[in-house]
Design an enzyme around this catalytic site. Sequence first.
Site, PDB file in Angstrom:
ATOM      1  N   ARG A  44     -18.256   8.911  10.204  1.00  0.00           N
ATOM      2  CA  ARG A  44     -18.775   7.600   9.835  1.00  0.00           C
ATOM      3  C   ARG A  44     -20.262   7.761   9.541  1.00  0.00           C
ATOM      4  NH1 ARG A  44     -15.560   6.641  14.507  1.00  0.00           N
ATOM      5  NH2 ARG A  44     -13.729   5.326  14.089  1.00  0.00           N
ATOM      6  N   LYS A  71     -17.223   5.243  17.834  1.00  0.00           N
ATOM      7  CA  LYS A  71     -17.159   3.848  18.266  1.00  0.00           C
ATOM      8  C   LYS A  71     -16.826   3.761  19.750  1.00  0.00           C
ATOM      9  CE  LYS A  71     -15.945   1.460  13.971  1.00  0.00           C
ATOM     10  NZ  LYS A  71     -14.938   0.594  13.305  1.00  0.00           N
ATOM     11  N   HIS A  74     -18.476   5.293   3.067  1.00  0.00           N
ATOM     12  CA  HIS A  74     -17.111   5.203   3.589  1.00  0.00           C
ATOM     13  C   HIS A  74     -16.094   5.747   2.609  1.00  0.00           C
ATOM     14  CE1 HIS A  74     -15.452   3.911   7.342  1.00  0.00           C
ATOM     15  NE2 HIS A  74     -14.407   3.361   6.749  1.00  0.00           N
ATOM     16  N   ARG A 117     -15.503   9.285   3.575  1.00  0.00           N
ATOM     17  CA  ARG A 117     -14.617   9.395   4.740  1.00  0.00           C
ATOM     18  C   ARG A 117     -13.174   9.162   4.315  1.00  0.00           C
ATOM     19  NH1 ARG A 117     -14.270   8.748  10.529  1.00  0.00           N
ATOM     20  NH2 ARG A 117     -13.007   6.964  11.148  1.00  0.00           N
ATOM     21  N   HIS A 159      -9.897   7.519  15.315  1.00  0.00           N
ATOM     22  CA  HIS A 159      -9.235   6.214  15.363  1.00  0.00           C
ATOM     23  C   HIS A 159      -8.591   6.020  16.729  1.00  0.00           C
ATOM     24  CE1 HIS A 159      -8.753   5.890  10.712  1.00  0.00           C
ATOM     25  NE2 HIS A 159      -9.921   5.467  11.128  1.00  0.00           N
ATOM     26  N   TYR A 161      -3.601   5.475   5.152  1.00  0.00           N
ATOM     27  CA  TYR A 161      -3.742   6.565   4.193  1.00  0.00           C
ATOM     28  C   TYR A 161      -2.395   7.121   3.740  1.00  0.00           C
ATOM     29  CZ  TYR A 161      -8.573   6.528   5.714  1.00  0.00           C
ATOM     30  OH  TYR A 161      -9.854   6.147   6.007  1.00  0.00           O
TER      31      TYR A 161
END
Length: 296
Positions: A154, A178, A239, A242, A265, A274
């Site tokens: 990120r 995150k 992004h 990514r 994730h 994806y």
Amino acid sequence: MSKAFQLSKNIDKYLKYMAFVKSASPLTIKHYTLDLQQAFELDKNSQSEKNSWSEAELMGAVRAAFNRWASLSLASRNRKAATLKSFFHWAYEEENLLERNLAIQVICPKVPRKLPHFLSVDEVLAVLHTFDREHQVPLNEKVLFLLLYGGGLRISEACNLRWESVNIAQKTLRVLGKGNKERIVAIPGMTVQALQRWKKECGFDDFVFGEKPLVQRTAYEMVRKSGQRASLLKPLHPHALRHSFATHLLSSGANLRTLQEMLGHESLQATEKYTHLGIDQLARTMEALHPLGKGK
């Protein structure tokens, strides 16, 4: 209702729970705070703020809030609904402040899934070619590009990357993602080489891009310039790199669970977006390998 629901006090308590128990990021807490203040029209400067609320009053405020939010995008309304559901679920399950779980009465509007923008392999190669062809391009721009595309980072993770988290020998990065969750990211040889060269030239000992973390706005501009130099048809943003990392790995046969770990994730659902990006390649593979395909 068994006891009065002190809204302002409970919102403060909920936000602390999310920050300190659930390790939500400062940006997430900021969004939660704004959503809850808007939903219940709380004004911290108001002396006449309502002290206790009944469950009927809480749901009445929620319905009125969604009427006010009608002009917002589906994604924004969905996020606000998720905030309210989380708040009510906490109040019922964790604190026993409600007689009913009001979360089930908050409906999240369905948001159409958008295909994330990503580069083709040829477009990636075109950008890389400009780094080597044009000698005036700062090396840090190439390093940033290779961290985002080569490691799937990120933009915030790349901007805050420290040299102590870079293991050249093992070709890995230790990334803080995150929710302050740490993961190990493997990076390809070209990214390693760029980092080695940058380390010799930059003279920074702490953060990879300077004495302080790289400002994200500056990073966005660096990536945008990379796309402009390569004459890409669409503006390039971090992004997209990514997304390109994930798409190209999946198209090359990467396992979805492995990709989930590499992207950081929390749930597999976030990675599954994806899976439908490689339909064209799937069709070509079917034609080439299936007994009934044209390749047979």
